[in-house]
Scaffold this active site. Structure first.
Site, short mmCIF file in Angstrom:
data_model
loop_
_atom_site.label_atom_id
_atom_site.label_comp_id
_atom_site.label_asym_id
_atom_site.label_seq_id
_atom_site.Cartn_x
_atom_site.Cartn_y
_atom_site.Cartn_z
N HIS A 35 1.08 -1.18 -0.09
CA HIS A 35 0.02 -0.09 0.02
C HIS A 35 0.71 1.30 -0.17
O HIS A 35 1.66 1.40 0.94
CB HIS A 35 -1.01 -0.04 1.09
CG HIS A 35 -1.79 1.17 1.23
ND1 HIS A 35 -2.73 1.29 0.54
CD2 HIS A 35 -1.81 2.37 1.91
CE1 HIS A 35 -3.52 2.46 0.79
NE2 HIS A 35 -2.82 3.14 1.67
N ASP A 59 0.54 5.12 0.10
CA ASP A 59 -0.24 6.58 0.01
C ASP A 59 0.60 7.54 -0.84
O ASP A 59 1.60 7.62 -0.72
CB ASP A 59 -0.23 7.04 1.41
CG ASP A 59 -1.05 6.32 2.35
OD1 ASP A 59 -2.17 5.94 1.94
OD2 ASP A 59 -0.55 5.95 3.33
N ASP A 69 -7.91 1.43 2.64
CA ASP A 69 -7.50 2.35 3.51
C ASP A 69 -8.44 3.57 3.58
O ASP A 69 -7.72 4.65 4.06
CB ASP A 69 -5.94 2.57 3.42
CG ASP A 69 -5.58 3.40 4.69
OD1 ASP A 69 -5.76 3.00 5.74
OD2 ASP A 69 -4.70 4.33 4.51
N HIS A 72 -7.08 9.85 -0.44
CA HIS A 72 -7.56 9.59 0.73
C HIS A 72 -6.64 10.18 1.97
O HIS A 72 -6.97 10.18 3.01
CB HIS A 72 -7.97 8.19 1.24
CG HIS A 72 -7.03 7.12 1.17
ND1 HIS A 72 -6.48 6.28 0.36
CD2 HIS A 72 -5.97 6.94 2.37
CE1 HIS A 72 -5.54 5.53 0.72
NE2 HIS A 72 -5.27 5.84 1.69
#
Length: 1024
Positions: free
Chosen positions: A244, A246, A356, A559
């Site tokens: 993951h 970001d 997430d 996000h």
């Protein structure tokens, strides 16, 4: 005699001893670094400040970059050994090949991480021929002085050595690790558990000396327990590698691009060593960065995708927030995301990959189904604080009745260590194991990237079918979802939003970003509509520019950007870009409307004329100031009309028709007046107290008081808020908050507008609020300018209204959602701060009150109080969050009937989408123009149908028109076109034609909507 009792501690000491014996340094490397404040290319790698480094020496500050050169020579006595490099610079590294393309990523062992999930560091580099010239070694690597999570760990050289690798010890280490942990997960007293412990104990006795012979004997001893298989599986776990990333969070966007290169190059190296390894990654934006910045790396990724070992995941351009973005933004996330993967890899995305995100809008299921997306994966609901979501596999049904199959990995993480404890937890915690035999595991190091390391893959190689554990197979998630779908009929349904009982602060944090996002969404809607009209007149549709702007707006909806949970630098950069993007978009709107105005046949005139454009799908009658004069205008649906600046005059003998502009001077039958501390027009009387709060709002027609007796409306208060960007205390309102201090009050008179201007102070901050009534309108506007300089504070306003209702209706994307105003259960209690877009409404059957806004999202509705969160000033991760100047408007709108009867959705759009004006070109004769003096281009005849978007098709010249039903009822409408269409089709959200429609006339289309249904039309419209 009794057996020797087996204690775990010696077995764990053996494991530690093995780990420490795997690598043995044989020579130091020379280390040189060229340090720069920002990244530079491989060709420019020697342009920074040159440093020669020794162990423990500091090389830079947070966010510094450098090109490192590691050089050395393999000692003659070690040239026949298996050799590796051990590199740790206390930051992130990306090794490059001689052409500068990424080879492998490394990360400091000091990275902050939940160590229960494993160790995050990557420091081992197997020697490739590209790094060797005979016995000489030279390695170049691009460095970032930050750990996985953007933290500064000291920026020192920690390790740079050539080491021999004892492959036999490394293999035995993983044998012992997997067996020891597998035994710990087995029930006490089982034969399997005792047999493993005994085998490990026997091995520990032999490993007092770690010689090749004893290692070989130990491997042989452990081969038997590792070879024992499970029986028929009750649960099969599908494992896919995950990292993951970001796109911004505790690091800037530029660092994400490099994180992608580090992570993806590591994946490619691991795939060379582990043939079973399957990896997946979402977010086309990240792939596109790789394509732009690292084309050779991108080609390697594409090859692995073709092999089926690398799975593009997603459906959205980025892993977007789904609370704050508008409906059309979510459509474009899916549209651009799916199109990218289709165009680049020839793959159709069938699942939404959202591990997430801070809660999921109840509009999403319909958007997914109408985009050909049948499945969704998340795990974030496991973060909820008060209630446990009751399922890991379930059908999620949205406000329109659409449902998608949703799965949350039962391990409740996307950072699985892929260890025996992971498998045991998945089986133990899987809430739907009674009806499902399939679960998903996402293994690897995530959030800051990095992905799986050898430890994950070595464990999985031993856990495929190990007795005592559920079998695990590495495979892409699409195969898992297809198997899960076979069990679909057994799953329960969850209806409505997937609310995360955490991170409610993200509905308000970084208010300027949220304002820009709203303004960009509305501006892009306006520009696309105007551009479609202009294209019919021969002007080129700016498809490429629009896509570029949209994709950057979609990026900032990630996000951890739009919710406000990134570091200061992210907002310094994104706010500057927002300003440029909005300026560019507004300029294009003006240019396009000017072009359209130039095609209006307005004839010879002695006075200036103005065109007024209305992009909303209903006729609007509003007061508008044009060239210093106020006019009461009437503009047709999604069209325009011409205003003569000589109010009430005819132009060249042509009388104004009902579809053109009506003009009226203030005072003609629609008055507004101010007296003392009250405002009055023909609809309402508003009375204020000594501090500027509202004592009374009297609805004159209904003779009804809107504000609850004894309470204050627009009660501006400051609350203590010691939370971070994500969260504030649930009980913040237990302290009544502090009112602002009124410094001055003055009267405002602007034609039909009358108001009071209140100037407040609080601490180091100031707030100026103009409360405005406009003649003929029930809407009370609170036009607000704030210079906010507080720390750890939250600014809110509230309206205790004279309404009793168990539900508050909140606008969400493509519809609305009812939420409880009571706190009967813990589920109600947890849902205290709620998301709404342009309005919330409390209504009884015959009367209600709406609270509108132009850029706010965080609301609270308890009992009869409508509350709006205006500003927060948290200190982490941005210590200066919202300490800035802000401008926003919110409005109170009392109304007859409920929110549907009062058409509140229209009031929200009218506040957010102003009429646009453009002067007609100053020419002597425009009678040959192609457009009449007034025209409606799109007009649905049902009051509950909204036209959300008008744009050109992505793959042709057809026009896309997106409509939706706003009230939650069945509705039939005739859509009247101000142009002739050759063909009309129902399309999906990907703009694929589905069903051809009958045209009653070339300019009318009959449509039938189910509650909250979205219908996308694809029209073939000839150019004028």
């Amino acid at each position: 005699m009794p057996y020797e009792p087996i204690r775990l501690e010696p077995l764990k000491q053996m494991l530690k001893k093995l780990r420490e014996a795997i690598y043995e340094p044989v020579a130091e490397l020379e280390v040189t670094a060229w340090v720069t404040p920002e990244p530079v290319s491989y060709l420019d790698r020697k342009t920074g400040t040159k440093m020669t480094l020794v162990h423990g020496q500091r090389w830079g500050d947070l966010w510094d970059c450098a090109w490192f050169r590691f050089a050395g020579s393999v000692p003659e006595h070690s040239r026949q050994e298996e050799l590796v490099l051990l590199l740790d610079i206390n930051g992130e590294l990306c090794l490059a090949d001689p052409n500068g393309s990424p080879v492998q990523g490394l990360t400091t062992v000091n990275s902050e991480f939940d160590f229960s999930l494993g160790l995050p560091g990557k420091r081992v580099v197997r020697l490739h021929d590209m790094f060797l010239s005979g016995s000489d070694i030279e390695v170049w690597a691009d460095a970032g002085n930050n750990d996985l999570f953007g933290k500064y760990q000291g920026g020192t050289l920690k390790e740079a050595v050539i080491a021999s690798c004892r492959e036999d010890i490394r293999s035995l280490y993983y044998d012992v690790e997997v067996l020891l942990e597998a035994a710990e997960q087995l029930p006490a007293g089982t034969a399997r558990k005792e047999r493993i412990y005994q085998a490990l104990y026997d091995v520990s006795l032999r490993l007092t000396d770690i010689s090749p012979e004893r290692i070989a004997a130990a491997k042989k001893k452990l081969a038997e327990p590792l070879s024992l298989k499970g029986g028929d599986p009750v649960l099969t776990i599908s494992a896919v590698g995950h990292a993951h990333i970001d796109l911004a969070w505790l690091w800037p966007i530029r660092e994400t691009i490099r994180k992608g290169a580090r992570t993806f190059s590591t994946v490619l190296r691991m795939m060379e060593r582990y043939p079973d390894y399957v990896f997946g990654a979402s977010q086309p934006q990240l792939y596109d960065w790789m394509k732009q910045h690292y084309p050779a790396l991108y080609e390697q990724i594409k090859q692995r995708v073709r092999e089926g070992r690398w799975e593009p995941q997603g459906a959205m351009w980025v892993e977007s927030d789904t609370n704050v973005p508008g409906g059309e933004s979510l459509v474009r996330q899916i549209l651009y995301g799916k199109r990218y993967f289709q165009q680049e890899f020839g793959l159709e995305m069938k699942s939404l990959w959202m591990p997430d995100v801070f809660g999921y809008s109840a509009s999403l299921p319909q958007l997914l189904k109408k985009s050909g997306v049948d499945y969704m994966m998340t795990q974030k609901l496991s973060w909820s604080e008060y209630n446990r979501h009751p399922h890991h596999s379930f059908l999620w049904e949205g406000i329109d009745g659409s449902a998608v199959l949703t799965h949350m990995p039962p391990e409740d993480t996307y950072n699985s260590p892929a260890a025996p404890r992971s498998i045991a937890k998945a089986e133990r915690e899987y809430l739907d194991k009674n009806v499902s035999g399939h679960a998903l595991m996402l293994f690897g190091i995530g959030d800051g990237g990095g992905g799986p390391g050898e430890e994950h893959l070595e464990r999985l190689a031993r856990e495929k079918n190990l007795l005592g554990l559920s079998p695990v197979q590495q495979e892409p998630s699409w195969k898992f979802f297809e198997r899960l779908n076979e069990e679909r009929e057994s799953f329960q349904t969850w209806r409505g939003e997937l609310y995360l009982e955490k991170h409610q602060g993200t509905l308000t944090s970084q208010a300027r970003s949220k304002r820009y996002n709203r303004k960009m969404e509305k501006a892009l809607r306006e520009l696309e509509f105007a551009s479609v009209l202009a294209a019919r007149l021969g002007r080129a549709y700016p498809a490429e520019t629009l896509e570029t702007i949209w994709k950057e707006v979609l990026l900032y909806q990630f996000h951890d950007i739009l919710p406000g949970s990134s570091i200061k630098r992210v907002y310094d950069e994104s706010l500057a870009r927002y300003e440029e993007l909005l300026g560019q978009t507004e300029t294009m709107i003006a240019d396009t409307y000017s072009y359209l105005a130039g095609h209006i046949a307005h004839g010879k005139t002695a006075s200036a004329q103005t065109v007024i454009f209305n992009s909303l799908p209903w006729e609007r009658r509003e007061w508008l100031r044009v060239n210093g004069r106020w006019h009461h205008v009437q503009v047709p649906s999604m069209g325009y009309a011409v205003l003569s600046n000589d109010a009430g005059h005819e132009a060249d003998g042509e009388a104004a028709s009902s579809s053109e502009i009506l003009t009226k001077t203030p005072g003609e039958g629609a008055d507004a007046a101010a007296e003392g501390r009250s405002l009055e027009n023909d609809k309402v009387i508003v009375t204020f107290d000594q501090n500027g709060a509202i004592l009374s709002v009297l609805d004159k027609a209904e003779k009804r008081e809107v504000i609850q007796q004894g309470r204050l409306g627009n009660d501006l208060r400051v609350y203590h808020d010691d939370g971070d960007a994500w969260d504030f205390r649930h009980d913040y309102a237990a302290n009544a908050g502090t009112p602002l201090h009124l410094l001055s009050m003055r009267e405002l008179r602007e034609g039909p507008r009358i108001g009071l201007v209140f100037e407040y102070g609080y601490g180091e901050s100031s707030l100026t609020q103009t409360v405005v009534l406009t003649a003929g309108s029930r809407r009370i506007d609170f036009e607000t300018d704030v210079d906010w300089r507080e720390n750890g504070k939250m600014l809110r306003t509230s309206f205790p209204v004279n309404i009793r209702s168990n539900q508050v209706h909140c606008e969400i994307q493509f519809g609305s959602l009812g939420r409880p105003t009571h706190r009967n259960t813990l589920w109600d209690f947890a849902k205290d701060e709620i998301c709404a877009h342009q309005w919330v409404d409390l209504s009884e059957p015959d009367y209600g009150v709406a609270l509108l806004n132009d850029c706010k999202y965080g609301h609270r509705a308890i009992d009869n109080v409508l509350d709006l969160n205006l500003l927060r000033s948290s200190t982490y991760p941005d210590p200066e969050a919202d300490r800035a100047e802000h401008r926003f408007t919110y409005s109170l709108y009392p109304h007859q009937g409920n929110h549907v009867q009062a058409e509140i959705y229209r009031r929200g759009y009218e506040l957010n989408v102003p009429l646009r004006t453009m002067s007609l070109p100053d020419v002597s004769d425009q009678e040959t123009g192609k457009l009449p003096l007034s025209q409606a281009f799109l007009s649905p005849d049902h009051p509950h149908i909204m036209v959300e978007s008008v744009k050109k098709a992505e793959d042709g010249d057809d026009i896309i028109v997106r409509l939706y039903e706003t009230s939650g009822t069945h509705a039939g409408t005739t859509l009247r076109l101000g142009f002739q269409a050759a063909e009309a089709w129902i399309a999906d959200l990907m703009e694929n034609r589905l069903t051809q429609l009958k045209l009653n006339e070339p300019s009318e289309i009959a449509l039938s909507f189910t509650p909250f249904e979205i219908i996308t039309l694809r029209l073939n419209v000839p150019e004028l």
